[in-house]
Design a protein around this motif. Structure first.
Motif, PDB file in Angstrom:
ATOM      1  N   ALA A 123       0.752  -1.199   0.047  1.00  0.00           N
ATOM      2  CA  ALA A 123      -0.118   0.017   0.099  1.00  0.00           C
ATOM      3  C   ALA A 123       0.729   1.398   0.022  1.00  0.00           C
ATOM      4  N   PRO A 124       1.753   1.435   0.824  1.00  0.00           N
ATOM      5  CA  PRO A 124       2.633   2.609   0.996  1.00  0.00           C
ATOM      6  C   PRO A 124       3.575   2.758  -0.304  1.00  0.00           C
ATOM      7  N   LEU A 125       3.927   1.703  -1.086  1.00  0.00           N
ATOM      8  CA  LEU A 125       4.543   1.948  -2.305  1.00  0.00           C
ATOM      9  C   LEU A 125       3.840   2.336  -3.210  1.00  0.00           C
ATOM     10  N   LEU A 126       2.608   2.213  -3.538  1.00  0.00           N
ATOM     11  CA  LEU A 126       1.594   2.516  -4.146  1.00  0.00           C
ATOM     12  C   LEU A 126       0.955   3.918  -4.100  1.00  0.00           C
ATOM     13  N   GLY A 127       1.057   4.274  -2.678  1.00  0.00           N
ATOM     14  CA  GLY A 127       0.607   5.659  -2.330  1.00  0.00           C
ATOM     15  C   GLY A 127      -0.791   5.575  -2.101  1.00  0.00           C
ATOM     16  N   VAL A 128      -1.434   4.408  -1.360  1.00  0.00           N
ATOM     17  CA  VAL A 128      -2.701   4.418  -1.156  1.00  0.00           C
ATOM     18  C   VAL A 128      -2.908   3.757   0.113  1.00  0.00           C
ATOM     19  N   SER A 129      -3.941   3.552   0.708  1.00  0.00           N
ATOM     20  CA  SER A 129      -4.266   2.923   2.036  1.00  0.00           C
ATOM     21  C   SER A 129      -4.718   1.492   1.797  1.00  0.00           C
ATOM     22  N   THR A 130      -4.460   0.657   2.633  1.00  0.00           N
ATOM     23  CA  THR A 130      -4.568  -0.835   2.502  1.00  0.00           C
ATOM     24  C   THR A 130      -5.902  -1.113   2.009  1.00  0.00           C
ATOM     25  N   ASP A 131      -6.892  -0.393   2.364  1.00  0.00           N
ATOM     26  CA  ASP A 131      -8.436  -0.736   1.875  1.00  0.00           C
ATOM     27  C   ASP A 131      -8.320  -0.677   0.470  1.00  0.00           C
ATOM     28  N   ARG A 132      -7.424  -0.243  -0.305  1.00  0.00           N
ATOM     29  CA  ARG A 132      -7.358  -0.098  -1.863  1.00  0.00           C
ATOM     30  C   ARG A 132      -6.351  -1.024  -2.455  1.00  0.00           C
ATOM     31  N   VAL A 133      -5.863  -2.064  -1.592  1.00  0.00           N
ATOM     32  CA  VAL A 133      -5.061  -3.156  -2.177  1.00  0.00           C
ATOM     33  C   VAL A 133      -5.929  -4.412  -1.762  1.00  0.00           C
ATOM     34  N   ASN A 134      -6.248  -5.125  -2.785  1.00  0.00           N
ATOM     35  CA  ASN A 134      -6.859  -6.415  -2.583  1.00  0.00           C
ATOM     36  C   ASN A 134      -6.077  -7.625  -2.996  1.00  0.00           C
ATOM     37  N   LEU A 135      -5.700  -8.521  -2.290  1.00  0.00           N
ATOM     38  CA  LEU A 135      -4.858  -9.783  -2.399  1.00  0.00           C
ATOM     39  C   LEU A 135      -5.630 -10.971  -2.323  1.00  0.00           C
ATOM     40  N   LYS A 136      -5.765 -11.812  -3.272  1.00  0.00           N
ATOM     41  CA  LYS A 136      -6.385 -12.823  -3.037  1.00  0.00           C
ATOM     42  C   LYS A 136      -5.338 -14.002  -3.458  1.00  0.00           C
ATOM     43  N   ALA A 137      -5.407 -15.313  -2.765  1.00  0.00           N
ATOM     44  CA  ALA A 137      -4.627 -16.365  -3.162  1.00  0.00           C
ATOM     45  C   ALA A 137      -5.221 -17.445  -3.250  1.00  0.00           C
ATOM     46  N   THR A 138      -5.085 -18.204  -4.439  1.00  0.00           N
ATOM     47  CA  THR A 138      -5.677 -19.592  -4.769  1.00  0.00           C
ATOM     48  C   THR A 138      -4.639 -20.454  -5.342  1.00  0.00           C
ATOM     49  N   THR A 139      -4.949 -22.020  -5.406  1.00  0.00           N
ATOM     50  CA  THR A 139      -4.151 -22.872  -5.989  1.00  0.00           C
ATOM     51  C   THR A 139      -4.641 -23.227  -7.393  1.00  0.00           C
ATOM     52  N   HIS A 140      -4.209 -24.358  -7.817  1.00  0.00           N
ATOM     53  CA  HIS A 140      -4.387 -24.756  -9.079  1.00  0.00           C
ATOM     54  C   HIS A 140      -4.952 -26.218  -8.804  1.00  0.00           C
ATOM     55  N   GLU A 141      -5.315 -26.834  -7.523  1.00  0.00           N
ATOM     56  CA  GLU A 141      -5.805 -27.859  -7.106  1.00  0.00           C
ATOM     57  C   GLU A 141      -5.041 -28.924  -7.744  1.00  0.00           C
ATOM     58  N   GLY A 142      -3.761 -28.830  -7.768  1.00  0.00           N
ATOM     59  CA  GLY A 142      -2.878 -30.042  -8.226  1.00  0.00           C
ATOM     60  C   GLY A 142      -2.550 -30.075  -9.579  1.00  0.00           C
ATOM     61  N   VAL A 143      -3.313 -29.150 -10.457  1.00  0.00           N
ATOM     62  CA  VAL A 143      -3.298 -29.223 -11.969  1.00  0.00           C
ATOM     63  C   VAL A 143      -2.198 -28.576 -12.582  1.00  0.00           C
ATOM     64  N   ASP A 144      -1.431 -29.022 -13.429  1.00  0.00           N
ATOM     65  CA  ASP A 144      -0.524 -28.522 -14.453  1.00  0.00           C
ATOM     66  C   ASP A 144       0.942 -27.787 -13.582  1.00  0.00           C
ATOM     67  N   ALA A 145       1.726 -27.305 -14.278  1.00  0.00           N
ATOM     68  CA  ALA A 145       3.054 -27.020 -13.356  1.00  0.00           C
ATOM     69  C   ALA A 145       2.689 -26.164 -12.014  1.00  0.00           C
ATOM     70  N   ILE A 146       1.923 -25.468 -11.858  1.00  0.00           N
ATOM     71  CA  ILE A 146       1.665 -24.810 -10.572  1.00  0.00           C
ATOM     72  C   ILE A 146       1.019 -25.685  -9.827  1.00  0.00           C
ATOM     73  N   GLY A 147       0.134 -26.743 -10.171  1.00  0.00           N
ATOM     74  CA  GLY A 147      -0.514 -27.848  -9.058  1.00  0.00           C
ATOM     75  C   GLY A 147       0.521 -28.500  -8.631  1.00  0.00           C
ATOM     76  N   ARG A 148       1.651 -28.781  -9.467  1.00  0.00           N
ATOM     77  CA  ARG A 148       2.565 -29.668  -9.123  1.00  0.00           C
ATOM     78  C   ARG A 148       3.874 -29.059  -8.357  1.00  0.00           C
ATOM     79  N   LYS A 149       3.659 -27.756  -8.015  1.00  0.00           N
ATOM     80  CA  LYS A 149       4.820 -26.943  -7.257  1.00  0.00           C
ATOM     81  C   LYS A 149       5.977 -26.965  -8.195  1.00  0.00           C
ATOM     82  N   GLU A 150       5.714 -26.569  -9.408  1.00  0.00           N
ATOM     83  CA  GLU A 150       6.873 -26.385 -10.379  1.00  0.00           C
ATOM     84  C   GLU A 150       7.019 -24.919 -10.562  1.00  0.00           C
TER      85      GLU A 150
END
Length: 165
Positions: A123-150
């Protein structure tokens, strides 16, 4: 008052391969885990996607043009410093960040315990308050290179508005 036509939107994407290691940096936060990112800089895919989104919004190319991976001066670079340079270009273009929506896609590491710190650092690097930065995290449910932890990846969307001091 700003016209809707003055608003700018940008999208960014980044993907990095993983190998055995002691941790990764995402959103400017080091996260201990059994992997490390294979990259020329610190490999922070979240910030790299964010930089590309910002550059796209102001029509200034992409992160690879600004910080080429064949330039030794960027070896091991802290992506937060790259983001500061890009934010200066955003300001110089007459824009400011309205909000950011960031998605990190990784089977590992688990990001939930680190999301608050990531948002608080970005947020400070972007010059905004934290309520203006949304962060989501998801997996690939074991599928493809991301899912295989590659690999892991990130998408970012930013909205900019004209900045008038």
């Amino acid at each position: 008052m700003n016209s809707l036509l003055d608003l700018r939107i940008g999208h960014g994407f980044d993907l990095h391969r993983l190998e055995a290691g002691e941790g990764v940096t995402l959103g400017g936060v080091f996260i201990p885990c059994a992997y490390r990112v294979i990259a020329h800089s610190d490999g922070d895919a979240a910030i790299h996607a964010l930089c590309d989104a910002l550059l796209g919004a102001i029509g200034r190319g992409d992160i690879g043009e600004w910080f080429p991976d064949d330039n030794p001066s960027f070896a091991g670079a802290d992506s937060r410093e790259l983001l500061k340079t890009i934010m200066q270009a955003v300001t110089d273009a007459g824009y400011a960040v309205v909000n950011v929506d960031l998605t990190v896609i990784a089977q590992t590491p688990k990001l939930a315990p680190h999301k608050t710190a990531m948002v608080a650092g970005l947020a400070p690097l972007l010059g905004v308050s934290t309520d203006r930065v949304n962060l989501k995290a998801t997996t690939h449910e074991g599928v493809d290179a991301i899912g295989r932890k590659e690999a892991l990846s990130a998408h970012a969307v930013v909205l900019l508005a004209p900045f008038r001091p």
